[in-house]
Motif scaffolding. Structure first.
Motif, PDB file in Angstrom:
ATOM      1  N   ALA A  46      25.009  34.550  29.142  1.00 17.13           N
ATOM      2  CA  ALA A  46      24.468  35.262  29.695  1.00 17.13           C
ATOM      3  C   ALA A  46      22.912  35.803  30.261  1.00 17.13           C
ATOM      4  CB  ALA A  46      25.570  36.784  30.353  1.00 17.13           C
ATOM      5  N   THR A  47      22.250  36.493  30.699  1.00 16.68           N
ATOM      6  CA  THR A  47      20.980  37.061  30.725  1.00 16.68           C
ATOM      7  C   THR A  47      21.045  37.710  31.031  1.00 16.68           C
ATOM      8  OG1 THR A  47      20.504  35.857  32.590  1.00 16.68           O
ATOM      9  CG2 THR A  47      19.833  33.838  31.248  1.00 16.68           C
ATOM     10  N   GLY A  48      19.692  38.671  30.481  1.00 18.22           N
ATOM     11  CA  GLY A  48      20.396  40.393  31.391  1.00 18.22           C
ATOM     12  C   GLY A  48      21.030  41.110  30.235  1.00 18.22           C
ATOM     13  N   GLU A  49      21.667  42.262  30.577  1.00 12.21           N
ATOM     14  CA  GLU A  49      22.048  43.542  30.345  1.00 12.21           C
ATOM     15  C   GLU A  49      23.026  43.255  31.047  1.00 12.21           C
ATOM     16  OE1 GLU A  49      21.153  45.427  27.666  1.00 12.21           O
ATOM     17  OE2 GLU A  49      19.427  44.255  27.339  1.00 12.21           O
ATOM     18  N   PRO A  50      24.062  43.742  30.491  1.00 12.64           N
ATOM     19  CA  PRO A  50      25.293  43.776  31.330  1.00 12.64           C
ATOM     20  C   PRO A  50      25.352  44.690  32.307  1.00 12.64           C
ATOM     21  CG  PRO A  50      25.886  44.803  28.852  1.00 12.64           C
ATOM     22  CD  PRO A  50      24.188  45.025  29.127  1.00 12.64           C
ATOM     23  N   GLN A  51      25.776  44.400  33.330  1.00 10.48           N
ATOM     24  CA  GLN A  51      25.095  45.267  35.301  1.00 10.48           C
ATOM     25  C   GLN A  51      26.955  45.826  35.468  1.00 10.48           C
ATOM     26  OE1 GLN A  51      24.731  41.251  37.521  1.00 10.48           O
ATOM     27  NE2 GLN A  51      23.956  40.237  36.105  1.00 10.48           N
ATOM     28  N   LYS A  52      27.014  47.388  35.791  1.00  9.33           N
ATOM     29  CA  LYS A  52      27.683  47.776  36.176  1.00  9.33           C
ATOM     30  C   LYS A  52      28.202  47.338  37.516  1.00  9.33           C
ATOM     31  CE  LYS A  52      26.942  51.922  33.413  1.00  9.33           C
ATOM     32  NZ  LYS A  52      27.850  52.246  32.616  1.00  9.33           N
ATOM     33  N   GLY A  53      29.321  48.224  37.726  1.00  5.37           N
ATOM     34  CA  GLY A  53      30.276  47.321  38.902  1.00  5.37           C
ATOM     35  C   GLY A  53      31.351  46.473  39.696  1.00  5.37           C
ATOM     36  N   GLY A  54      31.330  45.809  39.687  1.00  8.27           N
ATOM     37  CA  GLY A  54      32.975  44.926  39.740  1.00  8.27           C
ATOM     38  C   GLY A  54      33.803  44.571  39.984  1.00  8.27           C
ATOM     39  N   THR A  55      34.839  43.976  39.850  1.00 12.80           N
ATOM     40  CA  THR A  55      35.404  43.899  39.733  1.00 12.80           C
ATOM     41  C   THR A  55      36.579  42.432  38.583  1.00 12.80           C
ATOM     42  OG1 THR A  55      36.603  45.440  41.515  1.00 12.80           O
ATOM     43  CG2 THR A  55      39.159  43.535  39.997  1.00 12.80           C
ATOM     44  N   VAL A  56      37.030  43.002  37.678  1.00 12.41           N
ATOM     45  CA  VAL A  56      37.954  41.048  37.283  1.00 12.41           C
ATOM     46  C   VAL A  56      39.037  41.463  37.280  1.00 12.41           C
ATOM     47  CG1 VAL A  56      38.701  40.392  34.868  1.00 12.41           C
ATOM     48  CG2 VAL A  56      36.115  41.213  35.119  1.00 12.41           C
ATOM     49  N   THR A  57      39.494  40.046  38.042  1.00 12.12           N
ATOM     50  CA  THR A  57      40.955  39.196  38.087  1.00 12.12           C
ATOM     51  C   THR A  57      41.270  38.916  37.865  1.00 12.12           C
ATOM     52  OG1 THR A  57      40.327  40.018  40.966  1.00 12.12           O
ATOM     53  CG2 THR A  57      42.035  38.600  40.346  1.00 12.12           C
ATOM     54  N   ALA A  58      43.200  39.623  36.598  1.00 13.47           N
ATOM     55  CA  ALA A  58      43.299  38.543  36.168  1.00 13.47           C
ATOM     56  C   ALA A  58      44.846  38.272  35.985  1.00 13.47           C
ATOM     57  CB  ALA A  58      43.262  39.175  34.443  1.00 13.47           C
ATOM     58  N   ALA A  59      45.450  36.854  35.616  1.00 13.33           N
ATOM     59  CA  ALA A  59      46.326  36.540  36.101  1.00 13.33           C
ATOM     60  C   ALA A  59      47.410  36.556  35.404  1.00 13.33           C
ATOM     61  CB  ALA A  59      46.121  35.131  37.265  1.00 13.33           C
ATOM     62  N   MET A  60      49.118  37.328  35.856  1.00 19.03           N
ATOM     63  CA  MET A  60      50.433  36.681  35.079  1.00 19.03           C
ATOM     64  C   MET A  60      50.922  36.450  35.799  1.00 19.03           C
ATOM     65  SD  MET A  60      50.905  41.319  34.011  1.00 19.03           S
ATOM     66  CE  MET A  60      51.132  42.045  34.879  1.00 19.03           C
ATOM     67  N   PHE A  61      51.903  35.593  35.164  1.00 16.47           N
ATOM     68  CA  PHE A  61      52.964  35.012  35.706  1.00 16.47           C
ATOM     69  C   PHE A  61      54.442  35.311  36.005  1.00 16.47           C
ATOM     70  CE2 PHE A  61      50.773  31.757  33.516  1.00 16.47           C
ATOM     71  CZ  PHE A  61      49.244  31.739  34.194  1.00 16.47           C
ATOM     72  N   SER A  62      54.727  36.764  35.385  1.00 20.86           N
ATOM     73  CA  SER A  62      55.786  37.452  35.787  1.00 20.86           C
ATOM     74  C   SER A  62      55.769  38.698  36.452  1.00 20.86           C
ATOM     75  CB  SER A  62      56.434  37.232  34.464  1.00 20.86           C
ATOM     76  OG  SER A  62      58.220  37.459  35.302  1.00 20.86           O
ATOM     77  N   ALA A  63      55.934  39.825  37.246  1.00 25.47           N
ATOM     78  CA  ALA A  63      56.101  41.139  37.105  1.00 25.47           C
ATOM     79  C   ALA A  63      56.377  41.767  36.230  1.00 25.47           C
ATOM     80  CB  ALA A  63      56.536  41.626  38.743  1.00 25.47           C
ATOM     81  N   PRO A  64      55.661  42.889  36.074  1.00 29.93           N
ATOM     82  CA  PRO A  64      56.324  43.837  35.053  1.00 29.93           C
ATOM     83  C   PRO A  64      57.433  44.331  35.450  1.00 29.93           C
ATOM     84  CG  PRO A  64      53.593  44.152  35.611  1.00 29.93           C
ATOM     85  CD  PRO A  64      54.066  43.008  36.419  1.00 29.93           C
ATOM     86  N   GLY A  65      58.510  45.267  34.486  1.00 26.01           N
ATOM     87  CA  GLY A  65      59.395  45.736  34.049  1.00 26.01           C
ATOM     88  C   GLY A  65      59.146  47.359  35.277  1.00 26.01           C
TER      89      GLY A  65
END
Length: 592
Positions: A46-65
């Motif tokens: 990546a170029t430049g400094e880390p940027q603030k803000g935004g969302t990471v969407t992650a996937a899991m294949f079964s729901a937590p209990g």
């Protein structure tokens, strides 16, 4: 595809080096060690400094209990939430050496029976209260509480080595002597004997005393602070703030996080079918496929071909297995670890039957056909990634229907009515029930093949409909009397390969209900000090135990799979460690 070769034979030596040095926070320079383990870090390009803000969407294949209290959580999907919300005194680096977390330093006394931690100052809980040593004492005292196991807790291995545990859990003492605070920022654990696993068993996530102080341990699992978004309080970089049960879970940045405010605004876990995971990655609807499970091996090549995705492959400390229910619980047991209520499961009591099943199931076929060769068959619960792995120490069960038939015939299981399926030695109908969870596509696909393989040698199997993981493991724990075989996965601790947590007869996770004095004796011997401070000694004992395990087969290990995890190329700051991809989430960032 990025691939890493992991050779872990020196892991124990590294961990023991920390113990013998009797100091914390000081680790060897990785460049000066012989281990080839390295963490994969994302974002270098990546170029430049880390940027603030935004969302990471992650996937899991079964729901937590739906249990977000660390001392009561039960599945890896719940852990995916807790990894962001709660923290422990120490963690592990990419070389599997212990490193400081909520504790800044630690030291042992001369005989390794006392471990004192110095805690970080200025750490804030999500609600603004200060983290102190009293929170540590409260957490471990709650796990030692007499009502803990009856309430569904299974983490007693974290306290049963400590002084005063037996007295406190029996209600004979008013206070738990095994852990004590010395001021706000120092806490000491007192072990009954010198412990080689002291750092591991003092590395459990801490819960807030001020939130649960007036809540009986029996009521904690149902309390809002254990279940409800906005009410779950930890010290981690993110707080669970919203959720649609079974669909998505929103974690919002903890602005006062003690290591520095996260770059991201939020992390969102989406529960998705892994059949559509590749398309979601390609369309950038998800940014990460992590653990458990990761990218299925059958999809790895397609994911690796995506220009907007980086795929990282790793060996796993986990494995899949067929569990044999060797005992059932008689009636309702408040404490199901009480062996007085166990009744032998007659359908699986003969070791020849379990050995026959091992020969009858084409496990190599699973690896070759369902996993594209990305894994290996194992015959004891030590995957190749572990220093305890030794294929020469175990009994081998190569696919051989002929040997299976020979064993079954010799044990008196024969087809007496001509229907193609065997009856038991008394001539009674003999059907084995098989239960399995949804959420892991490869595991789901093994279930009907197991039924077919066993039918070929005359074993009739009733394969029941899959359940969501949370419901499946709740029933595994309850030990219903009509359960015979079940599919599940297990992972060794990255801190130590001790398999006692699932295989010692008194272990809360002994869902097999395996009651074997020789096994218990060997597991205890492997932790006996001072001998166990020598790696060769432990390897010898674990080889002996693995040989005995593979003879008795309380479970049938199926395979240990390679793990593939995937990240969008605009997502930076992630680190892949053995069995860990959620660490240091406050450093994650995305290109806007």
């Amino acid at each position: 595809m990025k691939k890493k070769s992991l050779l872990f034979m020196l892991i124990a030596l590294l961990s023991f080096g920390l113990l013998l040095a009797a100091c914390g926070g000081e680790t060897e320079d990785p460049a000066e060690t012989e281990t080839e383990t390295e963490g994969e870090e994302g974002g270098e390009a990546a170029t430049g400094e880390p940027q603030k803000g935004g969302t990471v969407t992650a996937a899991m294949f079964s729901a937590p209990g739906h249990q977000f209290n660390p001392i009561f959580y039960a599945d890896s999907y719940e852990a995916n939430i807790l990894d962001f919300t709660h923290e422990a005194l120490v963690g592990l680096d990419e070389n599997l050496e212990f490193i400081p977390e909520l504790a800044s330093d630690w030291k042992f006394n001369d005989d390794f029976t006392e471990l004192t931690y110095t805690l970080e100052e200025g750490v804030k809980w999500h609600d603004g209260e200060e983290f102190t040593a009293e929170d540590v004492v409260f957490t471990y005292t709650a796990i030692a509480d007499p009502a803990y196991t009856a309430a569904g807790g299974v983490r007693v291995d974290y306290v049963n080595q400590l002084v005063g545990y037996e007295e406190y859990v029996a209600g004979e003492a008013d206070t738990f002597e095994g852990v004590k605070a010395d001021g706000d920022y120092s806490v000491t654990f007192y072990f009954k004997e010198p412990s080689i696993t002291a750092l591991q068993y003092t590395s459990f996530p801490i819960i807030p005393q001020h939130v649960f102080a007036d809540v009986p341990v029996a009521d904690m699992p149902a309390h809002a602070a254990s279940r409800d978004a906005g009410s779950v309080i930890g010290t981690g970089p993110f707080q669970l703030t919203d959720m649609q049960e079974g669909e998505q879970y929103v974690l919002s940045a903890h602005a006062d996080y003690w290591k520095g405010a996260p770059y991201l605004d939020s992390v969102v876990w989406r529960v998705v079918d892994n059949a559509i995971m590749t398309g979601l990655l390609q369309n950038e609807e998800i940014d990460m496929v992590g653990l458990p499970g990761g990218v299925p091996s059958t999809d790895a090549a397609d994911v690796d071909a995506l220009e907007n995705v980086e795929l990282v492959q790793d060996q796993d400390f986990g494995y899949q297995y067929i569990g044999f229910k060797l005992h059932h619980s008689e009636g309702e047991q408040e404490d199901w670890t009480d062996k007085s209520g166990w009744v032998v499961n007659e359908k699986l009591k003969d070791v020849e039957v379990r050995q026959a099943i091992a020969y009858a199931v084409n496990r190599q076929g699973f690896v070759d056909g369902l996993m594209d060769g990305q894994g290996m068959v194992i015959n004891a619960p030590f995957p190749e990634a572990s220093w305890a792995f030794d294929p020469e120490a175990v009994n081998q069960y190569d696919y051989s229907p002929e040997k299976a038939i020979e064993l079954l015939d010799g044990a008196g299981y024969k087809d007496t009515d001509g229907d193609g399926f065997r009856e038991d030695p008394s001539g009674n109908k003999w059907v084995l029930n098989l239960d399995y969870p949804s959420g892991n596509q490869t595991r789901e696909r093994t279930a009907p093949i197991i039924v077919e393989n066993l039918a070929e040698v005359g074993i009739e199997v009733n394969m029941r409909s899959p359940r969501e993981a949370a419901a499946h493991f709740e029933l595994v724990e309850k030990n219903n009397t009509d359960w015979d075989m079940y599919l599940a996965g297990w992972g060794l601790s990255t801190g130590d390969p001790d398999p006692s947590g699932i295989h010692r007869s008194t272990a809360p996770y002994n869902y097999l209900r395996w009651d074997d004095a020789k096994s218990d004796e060997l597991l205890d011997a492997a932790l006996k000090t001072p001998e166990a401070f020598e790696l060769e000694y432990r390897q010898e004992i674990y080889n002996e135990w693995a040989n005995y395990f593979s003879e008795q087969l309380p479970e049938l290990p199926l395979y240990s799979a390679n793990v593939n995890v995937a990240f969008n190329t605009k997502f930076h700051g992630w680190t892949v460690k053995p069995r860990m991809v959620n660490d240091d989430a406050h450093l994650w960032w995305v290109e806007q």
